[in-house]
Design a protein around this motif. Structure first.
Motif, short mmCIF file in Angstrom:
data_model
loop_
_atom_site.label_atom_id
_atom_site.label_comp_id
_atom_site.label_asym_id
_atom_site.label_seq_id
_atom_site.Cartn_x
_atom_site.Cartn_y
_atom_site.Cartn_z
N LYS A 154 32.14 42.95 39.10
CA LYS A 154 30.78 42.43 39.25
C LYS A 154 29.83 42.99 38.19
O LYS A 154 29.02 42.28 37.61
CB LYS A 154 30.23 42.77 40.64
N ARG A 166 33.17 31.49 31.38
CA ARG A 166 33.34 31.68 32.82
C ARG A 166 34.50 32.66 33.05
O ARG A 166 35.64 32.37 32.70
CB ARG A 166 33.59 30.34 33.51
N LEU A 167 34.15 33.85 33.56
CA LEU A 167 35.14 34.91 33.78
C LEU A 167 35.60 34.87 35.22
O LEU A 167 34.79 34.97 36.14
CB LEU A 167 34.49 36.28 33.53
N ARG A 168 36.90 34.72 35.42
CA ARG A 168 37.46 34.77 36.77
C ARG A 168 37.97 36.18 37.05
O ARG A 168 38.57 36.81 36.17
CB ARG A 168 38.64 33.81 36.90
N HIS A 169 37.78 36.63 38.28
CA HIS A 169 38.31 37.92 38.73
C HIS A 169 37.83 39.10 37.87
O HIS A 169 38.57 40.05 37.66
CB HIS A 169 39.85 37.90 38.76
N ASP A 173 40.68 34.47 32.61
CA ASP A 173 41.11 35.14 33.84
C ASP A 173 41.29 36.63 33.53
O ASP A 173 42.22 37.01 32.81
CB ASP A 173 42.43 34.53 34.32
N GLU A 203 37.21 29.37 29.96
CA GLU A 203 37.55 30.03 31.22
C GLU A 203 38.53 31.14 30.87
O GLU A 203 39.54 30.89 30.22
CB GLU A 203 38.27 29.07 32.18
N ARG A 212 42.46 38.94 35.17
CA ARG A 212 43.74 39.53 35.60
C ARG A 212 44.81 39.39 34.53
O ARG A 212 45.84 40.06 34.59
CB ARG A 212 44.23 38.85 36.88
N ARG A 213 44.56 38.49 33.56
CA ARG A 213 45.57 38.30 32.51
C ARG A 213 45.33 39.17 31.28
O ARG A 213 46.11 39.13 30.32
CB ARG A 213 45.59 36.82 32.10
N GLY A 265 43.25 32.60 28.74
CA GLY A 265 42.39 31.54 29.25
C GLY A 265 42.45 30.31 28.38
O GLY A 265 43.38 30.14 27.58
#
Ligand code: ADP
Ligand code: MG
Length: 317
Positions: A302, A296-299, A232, A230, A234-235, A287
């Motif tokens: 698209k 799995r990429l958050r934020h 993120d 996972e 944004r990080r 992550g």
């Protein structure tokens, strides 16, 4: 100028003190001879740069030399290897003195900066192509592989991502503004993370250098280790220059663009705590590894950007 004059004039001076790199025989014979300290293993890697594919046509020869050696040396950093020496296979359309001097100067600066001695090479005529093989030493069994990540490990990257990718659209600028200059510098003169790689020996569970883009290169760790992650978005560590230059496109560049030559590593949380402060200051946690396969990429944005670089074999060519 004959082949041997060319080698003598431009490349033998770069052989320098090959003894410090444990090269007991440098350029001039049929082979070079490499010594290895007891208890160490040889890590070696080869990289080819083809004009018009991996670098622009009429690219500055000093930048070409630096980038080529940095790209090859980055693989040593990703293994946690100490740099020893390298060989150069150079294919040239013609022996042009200014070009050769620029190339040799850039190569000499990079070699001195990375601690590598030139141990030999091959010089041929043909379309401009630079191939570099680098040698490094690692204590027996301590090389950082792609295959050691396991569930719960932290996923980290060094420095900032996306800068070199942003520079691809700036290569033609005659008078770049300060942000553009910074990004271009990141493309032309990448710095392999040798010191960090060394600090991560015995600590990181897996490592890879980010040459093809974070998603692609982290994907190599996940595949080799049989795990997922996972992350993120944004990080992701982004430079101020990239944020200002690319705006909303910055995250996509950090995820998908290559050429930054930063390290992406996985590390168990207890070992993260034990890392030297300088290593933790260079790394950003983005992550975590999980036992469920896949990234799995958050934020994340698209859509991913169109490939625009020289390294996107199979996408644009
Ligand atoms: P061989 O024919 O035995 O392979 P070469 O004629 O290709 O040898 O090269 C002669 C010597 O010059 C070798 O020791 C080789 O390592 C060195 N050499 C050739 N090209 C380069 C180069 N571009 N940089 C450094 N050393 C080189
Ligand atoms: Mg020979």
């Amino acid at each position: 100028m004959g082949e041997f004059d060319l080698i003598r004039r431009y490349f033998l001076p770069l052989a320098g003190d090959t003894r410090s790199a444990a090269v007991s025989l440098g350029p001039g014979d049929d082979c070079a001879i490499q010594q290895l300290a007891p208890g160490t293993e040889l890590a070696f890697s080869i990289d080819t740069m083809v004009e018009g594919v991996h670098f622009p046509v009429n690219y500055d020869p000093a930048h070409l030399a630096w980038r080529s050696l940095a790209a090859a040396t980055s693989d040593l950093a990703a293994m946690g290897a100490d740099p020893l020496c390298f060989t150069l296979a150079l294919t040239l359309p013609e022996a042009q003195c200014d070009w050769l001097q620029g190339f040799a100067d850039g190569l000499g600066r990079a070699a001195a900066s990375f601690g590598l001695a030139l141990a030999g090479g091959d010089t041929t005529r043909g379309p401009l192509t630079v191939t570099l093989q680098v040698h490094g030493a690692v204590p027996h069994g301590q090389a950082l592989l792609r295959s050691g990540a396991s569930g719960g490990d932290l996923v980290c990257v060094s420095g900032t991502l996306g800068d070199a990718g942003a520079a691809l659209t700036l290569l033609g600028e005659a008078e770049p503004a300060p942000d553009a200059r910074y990004l271009l510098q990141r493309y032309h003169r990448p710095e392999p993370r040798l010191a960090l790689g060394r600090q991560l020996r015995g600590q990181a569970s897996a490592a890879v250098d980010v040459s093809d883009g974070l998603v692609a290169d982290l994907g190599h760790i996940l595949a080799a280790s049989g795990v997922g992650a996972e992350v993120d978005a944004r990080r992701l560590p982004l430079s101020g220059a990239l944020r200002r230059q690319a705006g909303e496109g910055a995250i996509a560049l950090a995820l998908y663009a290559g050429d930054d030559y930063e390290l992406c590593v996985t590390i168990p949380p207890v070992k993260w705590e034990r890392l030297p402060e300088s290593a933790r200051a260079t790394l950003t946690i983005i992550g975590e590894i999980s036992d469920t396969p896949g990234l799995r990429l958050r934020h994340a944005p698209k859509s991913r950007p169109q490939a625009s670089g020289f390294d996107h074999f199979g996408e644009t060519s």
